[in-house]
Structure formats: structure tokens, C-alpha cells
Design a protein around this motif. Structure first.
Motif, PDB file in Angstrom:
ATOM      1  N   TYR A   1       7.432  -1.133  11.289  1.00 24.16           N
ATOM      2  CA  TYR A   1       6.158  -0.992  11.913  1.00 24.16           C
ATOM      3  C   TYR A   1       5.848  -1.993  12.826  1.00 24.16           C
ATOM      4  O   TYR A   1       4.396  -1.993  13.432  1.00 24.16           O
ATOM      5  CB  TYR A   1       5.031  -0.899  10.944  1.00 24.16           C
ATOM      6  N   ARG A   2       6.589  -2.726  13.263  1.00 22.63           N
ATOM      7  CA  ARG A   2       6.397  -3.894  14.256  1.00 22.63           C
ATOM      8  C   ARG A   2       6.057  -3.265  15.776  1.00 22.63           C
ATOM      9  O   ARG A   2       5.331  -3.758  16.322  1.00 22.63           O
ATOM     10  CB  ARG A   2       7.371  -4.907  14.528  1.00 22.63           C
ATOM     11  N   MET A   3       6.945  -2.055  16.106  1.00 22.29           N
ATOM     12  CA  MET A   3       6.718  -1.474  17.383  1.00 22.29           C
ATOM     13  C   MET A   3       5.567  -0.494  17.403  1.00 22.29           C
ATOM     14  O   MET A   3       5.026  -0.428  18.368  1.00 22.29           O
ATOM     15  CB  MET A   3       8.046  -0.600  17.585  1.00 22.29           C
ATOM     16  N   LEU A   4       5.023  -0.119  16.048  1.00 23.22           N
ATOM     17  CA  LEU A   4       3.960   0.754  15.817  1.00 23.22           C
ATOM     18  C   LEU A   4       2.790  -0.260  16.368  1.00 23.22           C
ATOM     19  O   LEU A   4       2.031   0.144  17.159  1.00 23.22           O
ATOM     20  CB  LEU A   4       3.694   1.118  14.546  1.00 23.22           C
ATOM     21  N   ALA A   5       2.598  -1.356  15.842  1.00 27.65           N
ATOM     22  CA  ALA A   5       1.636  -2.306  16.245  1.00 27.65           C
ATOM     23  C   ALA A   5       1.716  -2.754  17.683  1.00 27.65           C
ATOM     24  O   ALA A   5       0.711  -2.838  18.292  1.00 27.65           O
ATOM     25  CB  ALA A   5       1.619  -3.524  15.294  1.00 27.65           C
TER      26      ALA A   5
ATOM     27  N   PHE B   1      -1.586   9.295   8.763  1.00 24.33           N
ATOM     28  CA  PHE B   1      -0.769  10.195   8.955  1.00 24.33           C
ATOM     29  C   PHE B   1       0.650   9.888   9.856  1.00 24.33           C
ATOM     30  O   PHE B   1       1.646  10.364   9.756  1.00 24.33           O
ATOM     31  CB  PHE B   1      -1.278  11.626   9.495  1.00 24.33           C
ATOM     32  N   LEU B   2       0.266   8.651  10.713  1.00 24.33           N
ATOM     33  CA  LEU B   2       1.302   8.357  11.516  1.00 24.33           C
ATOM     34  C   LEU B   2       2.379   7.326  10.711  1.00 24.33           C
ATOM     35  O   LEU B   2       3.524   7.075  11.219  1.00 24.33           O
ATOM     36  CB  LEU B   2       0.899   7.882  12.829  1.00 24.33           C
ATOM     37  N   LEU B   3       1.568   6.514   9.887  1.00 19.79           N
ATOM     38  CA  LEU B   3       2.017   5.486   9.223  1.00 19.79           C
ATOM     39  C   LEU B   3       2.746   5.856   8.104  1.00 19.79           C
ATOM     40  O   LEU B   3       3.864   5.268   7.778  1.00 19.79           O
ATOM     41  CB  LEU B   3       1.032   4.331   8.945  1.00 19.79           C
ATOM     42  N   TRP B   4       2.406   6.879   7.152  1.00 25.49           N
ATOM     43  CA  TRP B   4       3.112   7.145   6.108  1.00 25.49           C
ATOM     44  C   TRP B   4       4.509   7.700   6.284  1.00 25.49           C
ATOM     45  O   TRP B   4       5.368   7.108   5.194  1.00 25.49           O
ATOM     46  CB  TRP B   4       2.190   8.182   5.280  1.00 25.49           C
TER      47      TRP B   4
ATOM     48  N   VAL C   1       9.371   9.131  -2.569  1.00 21.92           N
ATOM     49  CA  VAL C   1       7.951   9.360  -1.955  1.00 21.92           C
ATOM     50  C   VAL C   1       7.305   8.150  -2.302  1.00 21.92           C
ATOM     51  O   VAL C   1       6.660   8.063  -3.761  1.00 21.92           O
ATOM     52  CB  VAL C   1       7.489  10.708  -1.985  1.00 21.92           C
ATOM     53  N   SER C   2       6.570   7.285  -1.442  1.00 21.21           N
ATOM     54  CA  SER C   2       5.790   6.213  -2.104  1.00 21.21           C
ATOM     55  C   SER C   2       4.380   6.123  -1.161  1.00 21.21           C
ATOM     56  O   SER C   2       4.517   6.601   0.050  1.00 21.21           O
ATOM     57  CB  SER C   2       6.321   4.844  -2.167  1.00 21.21           C
ATOM     58  N   PHE C   3       3.395   5.828  -1.979  1.00 26.41           N
ATOM     59  CA  PHE C   3       2.070   5.818  -0.988  1.00 26.41           C
ATOM     60  C   PHE C   3       1.435   4.343  -1.080  1.00 26.41           C
ATOM     61  O   PHE C   3       0.640   4.017  -0.261  1.00 26.41           O
ATOM     62  CB  PHE C   3       1.118   6.719  -1.581  1.00 26.41           C
TER      63      PHE C   3
ATOM     64  N   LEU D   1      -0.713   2.408   2.056  1.00 30.31           N
ATOM     65  CA  LEU D   1      -1.728   2.294   1.868  1.00 30.31           C
ATOM     66  C   LEU D   1      -2.303   0.824   1.886  1.00 30.31           C
ATOM     67  O   LEU D   1      -3.459   0.799   2.350  1.00 30.31           O
ATOM     68  CB  LEU D   1      -2.347   2.607   0.437  1.00 30.31           C
ATOM     69  N   LYS D   2      -1.364  -0.069   1.547  1.00 24.74           N
ATOM     70  CA  LYS D   2      -1.839  -1.562   1.966  1.00 24.74           C
ATOM     71  C   LYS D   2      -1.957  -1.836   3.261  1.00 24.74           C
ATOM     72  O   LYS D   2      -2.758  -2.395   3.643  1.00 24.74           O
ATOM     73  CB  LYS D   2      -0.659  -2.278   1.212  1.00 24.74           C
ATOM     74  N   VAL D   3      -0.698  -1.343   4.075  1.00 29.83           N
ATOM     75  CA  VAL D   3      -0.988  -1.842   5.332  1.00 29.83           C
ATOM     76  C   VAL D   3      -2.196  -0.985   5.989  1.00 29.83           C
ATOM     77  O   VAL D   3      -3.063  -1.715   6.823  1.00 29.83           O
ATOM     78  CB  VAL D   3       0.293  -1.288   6.082  1.00 29.83           C
ATOM     79  N   TRP D   4      -2.555   0.241   5.637  1.00 29.12           N
ATOM     80  CA  TRP D   4      -3.551   1.184   6.282  1.00 29.12           C
ATOM     81  C   TRP D   4      -4.913   0.346   5.785  1.00 29.12           C
ATOM     82  O   TRP D   4      -5.699   0.245   6.813  1.00 29.12           O
ATOM     83  CB  TRP D   4      -3.444   2.373   5.939  1.00 29.12           C
ATOM     84  N   ALA D   5      -4.995  -0.034   4.663  1.00 31.01           N
ATOM     85  CA  ALA D   5      -6.157  -0.720   4.197  1.00 31.01           C
ATOM     86  C   ALA D   5      -6.534  -2.133   4.966  1.00 31.01           C
ATOM     87  O   ALA D   5      -7.544  -2.251   5.464  1.00 31.01           O
ATOM     88  CB  ALA D   5      -6.176  -1.155   2.880  1.00 31.01           C
ATOM     89  N   ALA D   6      -5.365  -2.736   5.344  1.00 31.50           N
ATOM     90  CA  ALA D   6      -5.554  -4.036   6.206  1.00 31.50           C
ATOM     91  C   ALA D   6      -5.911  -3.511   7.723  1.00 31.50           C
ATOM     92  O   ALA D   6      -6.944  -4.180   8.036  1.00 31.50           O
ATOM     93  CB  ALA D   6      -4.350  -4.975   6.154  1.00 31.50           C
ATOM     94  N   VAL D   7      -5.419  -2.749   8.168  1.00 33.73           N
ATOM     95  CA  VAL D   7      -5.745  -2.096   9.543  1.00 33.73           C
ATOM     96  C   VAL D   7      -7.286  -1.477   9.576  1.00 33.73           C
ATOM     97  O   VAL D   7      -8.126  -1.856  10.608  1.00 33.73           O
ATOM     98  CB  VAL D   7      -4.996  -1.000  10.003  1.00 33.73           C
ATOM     99  N   ALA D   8      -7.792  -0.854   8.434  1.00 34.13           N
ATOM    100  CA  ALA D   8      -8.933  -0.506   8.328  1.00 34.13           C
ATOM    101  C   ALA D   8      -9.873  -1.409   8.306  1.00 34.13           C
ATOM    102  O   ALA D   8     -11.034  -1.479   8.803  1.00 34.13           O
ATOM    103  CB  ALA D   8      -9.018   0.539   7.238  1.00 34.13           C
ATOM    104  N   VAL D   9      -9.904  -2.340   7.427  1.00 33.11           N
ATOM    105  CA  VAL D   9     -10.658  -3.574   7.262  1.00 33.11           C
ATOM    106  C   VAL D   9     -10.830  -4.294   8.628  1.00 33.11           C
ATOM    107  O   VAL D   9     -11.847  -4.800   9.221  1.00 33.11           O
ATOM    108  CB  VAL D   9     -10.248  -4.764   6.320  1.00 33.11           C
ATOM    109  N   ALA D  10      -9.628  -4.751   9.304  1.00 35.45           N
ATOM    110  CA  ALA D  10      -9.805  -5.283  10.675  1.00 35.45           C
ATOM    111  C   ALA D  10     -10.402  -4.676  11.876  1.00 35.45           C
ATOM    112  O   ALA D  10     -11.203  -4.954  12.479  1.00 35.45           O
ATOM    113  CB  ALA D  10      -8.264  -5.550  10.990  1.00 35.45           C
ATOM    114  N   SER D  11     -10.198  -3.208  11.855  1.00 32.77           N
ATOM    115  CA  SER D  11     -10.859  -2.542  12.746  1.00 32.77           C
ATOM    116  C   SER D  11     -12.221  -2.288  12.610  1.00 32.77           C
ATOM    117  O   SER D  11     -13.086  -2.262  13.365  1.00 32.77           O
ATOM    118  CB  SER D  11     -10.130  -0.941  12.911  1.00 32.77           C
TER     119      SER D  11
END
Length: 406
Positions: A372-376, A21-24, A34-36, A40-50
Motif C-alpha cells: 500500500y505504499r503506492m496507494l499512499a 473498499f479500495l484498501l481491503w 480472507v482477512s479483515f 482494518l488496522k490501516v483503515w483505522a489509522a487513516v481514519a484517525v489521522a484524517s
């Protein structure tokens, strides 16, 4: 499935939902479209890493990774023994030699980034005196940076005084400003001290922005002279010529010299009787006063000494850009310098240097990640504060408190 494991999974899932919800909004809303897919690609990568991090943590808690941990601990202890076996001055000389050789191998972009890093190292070490050693939370430290910058700009424009002669003048004016700002706050502690210093920092910025007759207001001051050196020339016999240090290499060596002076000065202050008195005030001001420490005078001295290095960095800032304006001295800059001190380790000189590198150089290294570099970057800072609350390189403490033993 144990209760602890369910709890970890629940927190992990809540964190992933919150992160999406913060990234979208950052990646999914582009104009009227409006695109997902991208989010979703970035969120999936973060989900796998976490998720991998969670698995590794669970294996570590169950003792599966104990052999690997013992091997890593042995290697870390061996590296620490080799590191501590050499004197500090050897590492200092190695670092200084690498710094001196940097312009020979770096391009203009890297030089510009490292000049910014060294400026913030000076600012961070100055604030480290106030926050790290004396324990006084200062949210208006950037005001001294502005005082030093405007001092050199005005003396250069109206009187033509050279940069090197203006450096001590800028330091003195910044110290006077530190005394003026610090005097009314010396009877305050905690949140009240932070609010008052924040107010004084904003007062200085507003004065610079509205005093048209002296500072030219929001238009700033243009035409500030760059640093110069006198160099012998033998082209037409012996004569002395003035060389203006307008290139990035020349400016880099100027700020490197100021940084070396700042590091040595803060180190000497830290291990002096004054530094020990500041640490006593930081740990327990009431006990320090009962033991005979003049807390009023030493807290005022901490503000003045911290302001000196902010004034030196400000004078270099004006000489580098040859232009100053009030927009360069906002609260965001004070927050950035304070973040460097806290992230690196309050009271630690190597920690402040590493904190400046982390907050200035790393965002530039990840600039290709765009939005999203500052988000990371913010997530990395949050994780650091959770797992290393004392900072990257905590300052060594002398003695221990009774509650720590309990």
C-alpha cells in the motif's frame, strides 16, 4: 450543528468508506484466505489521522488557530526574506557542492536512486520546454528518450564510437525525431494534440520492437560500452590510459554533469526571447500570432529542443545499463515524466527538480510499506493537486491576465 459541518462530515464518511473498499482487496485477499484484521488496522489509522486533519481545518475556519497562523506566517515571511536576500547563484553553488560530495557519504542504494532522479530531472526539464513553456501537451515524449538510447547503442556496438562523441549525435537524432513528430501536430490543440503525440510515441516503440535488422527487436541490444575518460598515468613513465566509468560513483558524476548542462540550457532558453515567445504561445496562441510571433516555427523549435535533452538522457541510460530494449520506453514512462512537470510546477526549473525527487525518491523511501505504499503515494499526489494545483514551486509569471484581475 451547522449545515456546513454536516456537509464536511458526510464527505469525510463517504471518503472513508470508499477508502476501505479500495484498501481491503489489497490487504484482505491473500490467496484463498480472507482477512479483515490488517486492512482494518490501516483503515483505522487513516481514519484517525484524517479526522484530526478535519478537526484542525474546522478550528482554523472558526478562527481558533489564528494566533498560531500569524506566528507561522511571520516565520515564513522571515525565512522567505532571508532566502530572497541571497543571489540565486549562491544557492546553485551550495546545491552543486552538496551534489558533488554525495558519493562520499552515500551507499550504493542511495547512489542508484539519485542517478535515477537525475535522469528524470533531465527528462522532466526537456518536457518542461514543450509542456511548461510552449503549452503543448505531449504524451509521447519518452520516444525521444528511446531514440537517444538506441542511437548510442547502435553507434557503440557497430562502430565503437565513444560515449562523449555519441552524445551530440544522439541529441541531433532526437531533435530530428522531434521535428518529425512535431510537424504534423502543429495545427492541433488540446485533446487532439495529446492523442496524436501519444500515437507517435507508440509508433516509435513499435518500430523499435519490430525492426529486427536494426534494433534486434524485443531482444534488445546487449554489450553497449560504458562511458570512459582518458587519464594520465605515471606508473611506467608518462602515458595516457582509458578508465571505464562502470562504478555508480563514476556514472553519478556523468549524469550530474549532463543535469547541470540541462539546467543551465533550459534556464537560458526560459529567459531568452525565444522563451518569452513560447510563453506568449502558451497563454494565447492566436494573440501571439497576431503580434508577429511565428508560432509554427517556434512550436517546432520547442519540440526539437525538448527532444534534445531527452536524447541526452537516453544515451546515458544506454551507457549505464549497457543494454537497451523497447520495454524501457512505454507510455507509463511518459506519464511519469509528465507527472513530474505538473506536480513540480509547469515552467519552473526548481519545481521539476523537486517533482523528480518526489516521484522517484519518495517511493523508495517508503518501500518498507510494501503493497500500500503506492496507494499512499497516489493519495498524496491527489491531495497536492487539490491544494496546490499550480505545483510545488510554481513558475513566476510576468504580468497578469484581465480575467485574473476580475
Amino acid at each position: 450543528m451547522t449545515r456546513e459541518f454536516k456537509k464536511i462530515l458526510r464527505f469525510w464518511g463517504i471518503g472513508l468508506v470508499w477508502f476501505y473498499f479500495l484498501l481491503w482487496p489489497l490487504m484482505g485477499l491473500k490467496g484463498d484466505q480472507v482477512s479483515f484484521a490488517d486492512s482494518l488496522k490501516v483503515w483505522a489509522a487513516v481514519a484517525v489521522a484524517s479526522g484530526l486533519c478535519v478537526v484542525v481545518w474546522l478550528l482554523r475556519e472558526r478562527g481558533v488557530l489564528d494566533p498560531l497562523g500569524r506566528g507561522l506566517a511571520a516565520g515564513r515571511n522571515a525565512a522567505r526574506a532571508a532566502y530572497s536576500g541571497l543571489p540565486v547563484w549562491v544557492w546553485a553553488l551550495v546545491g552543486l557542492a552538496c551534489s558533488l560530495c554525495l558519493p562520499l557519504v552515500a551507499n550504493r542504494y542511495v547512489m542508484d536512486v539519485f542517478i535515477n532522479v537525475l535522469v528524470y530531472v533531465c527528462l522532466g526539464l526537456g518536457l518542461n520546454i514543450v509542456v511548461g513553456l510552449a503549452g503543448l501537451l505531449d504524451l509521447g515524449y519518452i520516444a525521444f528518450y528511446g531514440v537517444g538510447a538506441y542511437t548510442y547503442a547502435l553507434l557503440s556496438i557497430h562502430f565503437g564510437i565513444s560515449f562523449w562523441l555519441c552524445l551530440p549525435v544522439a541529441a541531433v537524432f532526437a531533435a530530428i525525431a522531434g521535428c518529425f513528430i512535431g510537424y504534423p501536430t502543429l495545427r492541433m490543440r488540446g485533446d487532439y494534440l495529446a492523442i496524436v503525440t501519444l500515437g507517435f510515441g507508440e509508433i516509435v516503440r513499435i518500430v523499435l520492437n519490430n525492426w529486427m535488422g536494426l534494433t534486434n527487436g524485443p531482444n534488445g541490444i546487449l554489450g553497449v560500452k560504458a562511458p570512459s575518460v582518458i587519464w594520465p598515468s605515471f606508473a611506467n613513465g608518462f602515458e595516457l590510459e582509458t578508465i571505464w566509468l562502470r562504478s555508480l560513483d563514476g556514472l553519478y558524476y556523468v549524469i550530474l554533469g549532463l543535469t547541470v548542462v540541462t539546467v543551465i540550457s533550459v534556464y537560458r532558453l526560459n529567459y531568452s526571447r525565444v522563451g518569452r515567445a513560447w510563453e506568449a504561445i502558451r497563454e494565447d496562441e492566436t494573440a501571439a500570432e497576431l503580434m508577429g510571433v511565428n508560432t509554427f516555427r517556434l512550436k517546432l523549435l520547442a519540440y526539437a529542443m525538448g527532444a534534445v535533452f531527452g536524447g541526452l538522457a537516453g544515451a546515458f541510460f544506454a551507457a549505464r545499463f549497457r543494454f537497451v530494449s523497447p520495454e524501457s520506453f512505454t507510455f507509463l514512462e511518459s506519464a511519469m515524466v509528465l507527472s513530474m512537470v505538473v506536480l513540480g510546477g509547469m515552467g519552473s526549473i526548481p519545481g521539476v527538480i523537486l517533482g523528480a525527487l518526489a516521484l522517484i525518491a519518495l517511493p523508495e523511501a517508503f518501500r518498507e510499506f510494501e503493497l500500500y505504499r503506492m496507494l499512499a503515494f497516489g493519495a498524496a499526489m491527489t491531495i497536492m493537486m487539490l491544494f496546490r494545483p499550480a505545483g510545488l514551486i510554481p513558475a513566476p509569471r510576468f504580468g497578469s491576465r484581465s480575467e485574473e484581475a476580475d
